[in-house]
Write an enzyme that holds these catalytic residues in place. Structure first.
Site, short mmCIF file in Angstrom:
data_model
loop_
_atom_site.label_atom_id
_atom_site.label_comp_id
_atom_site.label_asym_id
_atom_site.label_seq_id
_atom_site.Cartn_x
_atom_site.Cartn_y
_atom_site.Cartn_z
CG ASP A 1 34.92 38.17 115.53
OD1 ASP A 1 35.42 39.29 115.36
OD2 ASP A 1 34.41 37.49 114.61
CE LYS B 1 39.77 39.99 111.13
NZ LYS B 1 40.08 38.55 110.90
O1 MRU Z 1 37.72 37.48 109.93
P1 MRU Z 1 36.49 38.34 109.81
O2 MRU Z 1 36.54 39.28 108.67
O3 MRU Z 1 35.22 37.52 109.87
O4 MRU Z 1 36.54 39.22 111.14
C1 MRU Z 1 35.48 40.10 111.40
C2 MRU Z 1 35.73 40.97 112.57
O5 MRU Z 1 36.71 40.84 113.29
C3 MRU Z 1 34.66 41.97 112.91
O6 MRU Z 1 35.21 43.09 113.50
C4 MRU Z 1 33.69 41.31 113.89
O7 MRU Z 1 33.20 40.10 113.39
C5 MRU Z 1 32.58 42.20 114.24
S1 MRU Z 1 31.46 42.26 112.90
C6 MRU Z 1 30.14 43.14 113.26
#
Ligand code: MRU
Length: 330
Positions: free
Chosen positions: A220, A231
């Site tokens: 992220d 995550k």
């Molecule tokens: O809370 P989310 O579902 O938006 O979290 C997403 C993630 O943590 C993904 O692993 C991250 O955004 C990479 S997506 C290519």
């Protein structure tokens, strides 16, 4: 062909409602800024690159509505989720075009195309890593749903498979919102890629017993030194992979790299509502008197990363700072 998470046509943003998958395939049609902001906040659309593109089109819709100026519209979207850097890059790309009197729809289209094209290049750059490492573990959903098309972590898997590699994917379920069990498994099942969903706390067992050849996740936000947010639960997987000598890869487009952040220490970590932890599939499981904490992300130090899979190749953490292109700043 992999799924497309969102698209824009004639003043409407179309989004797959990711809260409903895998049970129901529902496409939402959004025509105003407020519902786009709400869709990002509620994880109707989610994944760092996808929320950046959704926000870019949210700015286009705000411009057409005419109620707010570029700065105020940008602020509405910035307040939705704090961790994913792509969100801020997507917003800023269209805000600056709007403020300069340029064509905002063309700016959003170009941003979307860049994200899709970079994810495809991640697939090509990363595929050789899986020519021999056939049993791959991933966390959360870093597939097409999270990026518009291709995915980040799933892109090299898709490309390696199209070249004939016989891959098997261990899919962490990813509590509390089950992006692995619901979304990654859905993408893999559609394309008949062999996989097994595992409880988050089973990953250590498979890493220790030699059942995983490599781990690949998305991100992220990535700091200049290679520390990165992803995550919640990613940090544990990285430490256990390191302990067991299993390579740990992080795949991301350039819009995830925050050039102005020297380390991961100051990356903002979103804390979501406790109800997401206290319930399972909408049904309360904890006693009525209990409370919960719900950090949505954690930060993994760069020393646990074997390499970053970028659109411009596979890079060691020490190579990141010099490789980040200037244009990605938010
Ligand atoms: O809370 P989310 O579902 O938006 O979290 C997403 C993630 O943590 C993904 O692993 C991250 O955004 C990479 S997506 C290519």
């Amino acid at each position: 062909m992999a799924v497309r998470a969102l698209w824009y046509r004639d003043g409407t943003l179309f989004l797959i409602d990711q809260r409903k998958l895998p049970g129901r395939s529902v496409v939402l049609r959004l025509r105003r800024l407020a519902p786009v902001a709400e869709a990002i906040r509620t994880l109707t659309v989610r994944g760092a690159p996808a929320i950046g593109v959704a926000a870019a089109y949210g700015m286009v819709l705000a411009r057409a509505e005419g109620r707010l100026g570029p700065d105020a519209a940008a602020e509405v979207l910035r307040r939705t989720r704090p961790t994913a850097y792509d969100l801020f890059v997507g917003i800023e790309t269209v805000r600056s075009a709007w403020a300069a009197g340029e064509d905002v729809e063309a700016a959003a289209d170009a941003y979307r195309e860049r994200v899709v094209e970079e994810c495809h290049r991640i697939g090509t750059a990363g595929a050789p890593l899986f020519a021999k490492a056939h049993r791959v573990l991933t966390h959360c959903n870093a597939g097409a749903l999270a990026t518009v098309e291709w995915g980040t972590a799933l892109a090299p898997i898709r490309v390696a498979r199209s070249r004939g590699a016989h891959l098997f994917v261990w899919v962490d379920e990813t509590r509390p919102l089950l992006q692995g069990a619901r979304l990654t498994a859905w993408e893999l099942a559609r394309e008949r890629i062999p996989h097994a969903v595992i409880a988050d706390n089973a990953a250590g067992h498979y890493l220790r017993t030699g059942a995983v050849d490599a781990v690949i996740v998305g991100a992220d936000r990535i700091a200049r030194n290679g520390d990165f947010a992803n995550k919640i639960g990613t940090y544990e997987k990285a430490v256990v992979a390191h302990e067991n000598g299993v390579p740990f890869y992080v795949a991301a487009p350039w819009s995830t790299f925050d050039a102005r952040r020297p380390t991961g220490r100051s990356i903002p970590v979103e804390e979501r509502d406790e109800s997401e932890v206290l319930a399972l599939a909408g049904r309360r499981v904890a006693p009525a008197a209990s409370h919960a904490r719900n950090p949505a992300f954690d930060v993994t130090p760069a020393r646990y990363v074997t390499a970053f899979v970028t659109p411009d190749g596979v890079l060691r953490p020490s190579e990141i700072a010099r490789a980040i292109p200037r244009r990605t700043a938010a």
